[in-house]
Design a protein around this motif. Structure first.
Motif, mmCIF file in Angstrom:
data_model
loop_
_atom_site.group_PDB
_atom_site.id
_atom_site.type_symbol
_atom_site.label_atom_id
_atom_site.label_comp_id
_atom_site.label_asym_id
_atom_site.label_seq_id
_atom_site.Cartn_x
_atom_site.Cartn_y
_atom_site.Cartn_z
ATOM 1 N N GLN A 175 0.861 -1.187 0.000
ATOM 2 C CA GLN A 175 0.000 0.000 0.000
ATOM 3 C C GLN A 175 0.900 1.240 0.000
ATOM 4 O OE1 GLN A 175 -2.127 0.115 3.731
ATOM 5 N NE2 GLN A 175 -0.334 -0.408 4.936
ATOM 6 N N SER A 177 0.411 3.717 1.896
ATOM 7 C CA SER A 177 0.256 4.392 3.197
ATOM 8 C C SER A 177 1.579 4.612 3.931
ATOM 9 C CB SER A 177 -0.717 3.608 4.088
ATOM 10 O OG SER A 177 -1.977 3.528 3.452
ATOM 11 N N GLN A 180 3.030 8.033 4.109
ATOM 12 C CA GLN A 180 2.592 8.968 5.167
ATOM 13 C C GLN A 180 3.657 9.054 6.260
ATOM 14 O OE1 GLN A 180 -1.166 8.173 7.075
ATOM 15 N NE2 GLN A 180 -2.024 7.242 5.215
ATOM 16 N N ARG A 201 0.761 -6.900 -4.570
ATOM 17 C CA ARG A 201 0.153 -7.882 -3.672
ATOM 18 C C ARG A 201 0.229 -9.271 -4.275
ATOM 19 N NH1 ARG A 201 -4.930 -4.563 -1.003
ATOM 20 N NH2 ARG A 201 -3.645 -2.725 -0.559
ATOM 21 N N GLN A 215 -1.861 3.135 -6.394
ATOM 22 C CA GLN A 215 -2.701 3.845 -5.426
ATOM 23 C C GLN A 215 -2.288 5.314 -5.366
ATOM 24 O OE1 GLN A 215 -2.132 1.793 -1.635
ATOM 25 N NE2 GLN A 215 -3.966 0.556 -1.983
ATOM 26 N N GLU A 217 -2.149 8.083 -2.348
ATOM 27 C CA GLU A 217 -2.286 8.281 -0.911
ATOM 28 C C GLU A 217 -2.431 9.778 -0.651
ATOM 29 O OE1 GLU A 217 -2.091 5.499 0.820
ATOM 30 O OE2 GLU A 217 -2.361 6.394 2.805
ATOM 31 N N ALA A 312 -6.342 10.932 6.506
ATOM 32 C CA ALA A 312 -5.615 10.280 5.417
ATOM 33 C C ALA A 312 -6.625 9.575 4.529
ATOM 34 C CB ALA A 312 -4.606 9.288 5.978
#
Ligand code: DAH
Length: 344
Positions: A175, A177, A180, A201, A215, A217, A312
């Motif tokens: 991901q 994330s 962040q 994945r 993705q 973010e 987020a």
């Protein structure tokens, strides 16, 4: 000497008419008419003759010179025309031939979506994270632990991760994330960034799932940030991306790194909310995950959750592109089939 001159005239005339090209003709001219040529050699010998002979032979030599010169010029023109025609034929351009086909390159549909979404968020005051804070080869520590995934907690099973042989805890990020965490380690609040990128994945590839996808973010941390700010920003994004008339809804959900967490749905673009195969009869399509940044995550990066708060969000680029253009197979993005790519 007269005979000699007539012989020159005869031979030269023959050689002129036999010349097959301008080069050969030029050689004949040199041989007979140049300063060291045969005619001049005779003229040089005139001084040994009587005055009368000098006059007769001299004028004959001049006449022959002029005659040969005219012949050479005529022949030259003739040869020039022939050579020009040959050239015209060999260099002829056939304008009826089809030209080389130059296929115009296009921006990949996923890149188009990323560019579009990045632009929307830039318009909302977000800047794009530096790519060095968003690596694809990541540690388990950043990808999970720092994001408040408890060790050995089943939450880690939510995402089937590719492990590398580099080191036991080095993975292909599952991901975006983790970006962040890296951003907040580098920058004190206020933070207002987005970060598009690839994620991986380990799952079987199908029309709906690929091992590799993208993705985007988003992260905003400042004083007095509330869930209302999150709703405002995301509603605005969905309104711009899908069109202003499309209703959204926020559903309670769970992510380890946000509390509370939500999933954002948009009214199904296929059926307009009536219920169809695309939305599994619900009338809604899930388009992103979001939430208020968990206090533990802020603490992990040294930000005081008593002073700062933030939200987020994360969204799948393939999914958003598939919904917008009614594409039914995620693999189409990765096959590089020009018939597919040309449609964008
Ligand atoms: N990382 C989540 C996923 O891969 C998406 C996501 C959900 C990102 C909530 C967020 C968030 O930043 O707040 O499914």
């Amino acid at each position: 000497m007269k005979n000699k001159l007539e012989e020159i005239l005869k031979n030269a005339s023959e050689e002129i008419s036999k010349s097959a090209n301008i080069q050969e003709l030029e050689e004949v001219k040199l041989k007979y008419l140049s300063r060291k040529g045969e005619l001049n050699t005779i003229k040089k010998n005139l001084k040994d003759l009587s005055d009368e002979d000098k006059r007769v032979i001299g004028s004959l030599a001049n006449n022959i010179y002029n005659e040969l010169e005219t012949k050479i010029n005529t022949k030259n023109e003739e040869l020039y025309k022939i050579e020009l025609n040959k050239k015209l034929v060999s260099e002829k351009i056939d304008i009826s031939l089809p030209s080389d086909i130059r296929v115009q390159g296009k921006v990949h549909p996923l890149t188009q979506t990323i560019n579009e979404i990045v632009e929307i968020f830039q318009g909302l005051g977000f800047s794009v994270m530096k790519s060095e804070n968003s690596p694809e080869v990541e540690t388990e520590y950043i990808n999970f632990d720092m994001l408040n995934f408890p060790p050995n907690h089943p939450a880690k099973d939510m995402q089937d991760t590719f492990y590398t042989k580099v080191a036991p805890n080095v993975i292909l990020r599952s991901q975006t994330s983790g970006a962040q965490i890296r951003q907040m380690l580098h920058q004190a609040p206020p933070v207002r960034v987005i970060s598009p990128g690839r994620v991986y994945r380990c799952e079987s590839v199908s029309a709906r799932k690929n091992n590799l996808f993208h993705q985007i973010e988003g992260l905003l941390v400042d004083k007095d940030i509330t869930f209302g700010d999150l709703k405002g920003i995301l509603n605005e994004f969905v309104r711009i991306y899908f069109g202003s008339s499309r209703p959204t809804r926020f559903r309670a959900s769970y992510f380890p790194f946000t509390e509370p967490s939500a999933e954002v749905d948009v009214e199904c673009i296929m059926c307009g909310g009536k219920g169809c195969r695309t939305c599994s009869g619900t009338g809604w399509l899930e388009v992103l995950g979001a939430g208020m940044v968990h206090a533990n995550v802020l603490r992990n990066v040294g930000i005081d959750p008593e002073i700062y708060s933030g939200f987020a969000f994360g969204m799948g680029v393939e999914r958003l592109t598939m919904l917008k253009y009614a594409i039914n197979d995620i693999r189409l993005f990765f096959n590089n089939d020009i018939r597919f790519l040309n449609q964008f």
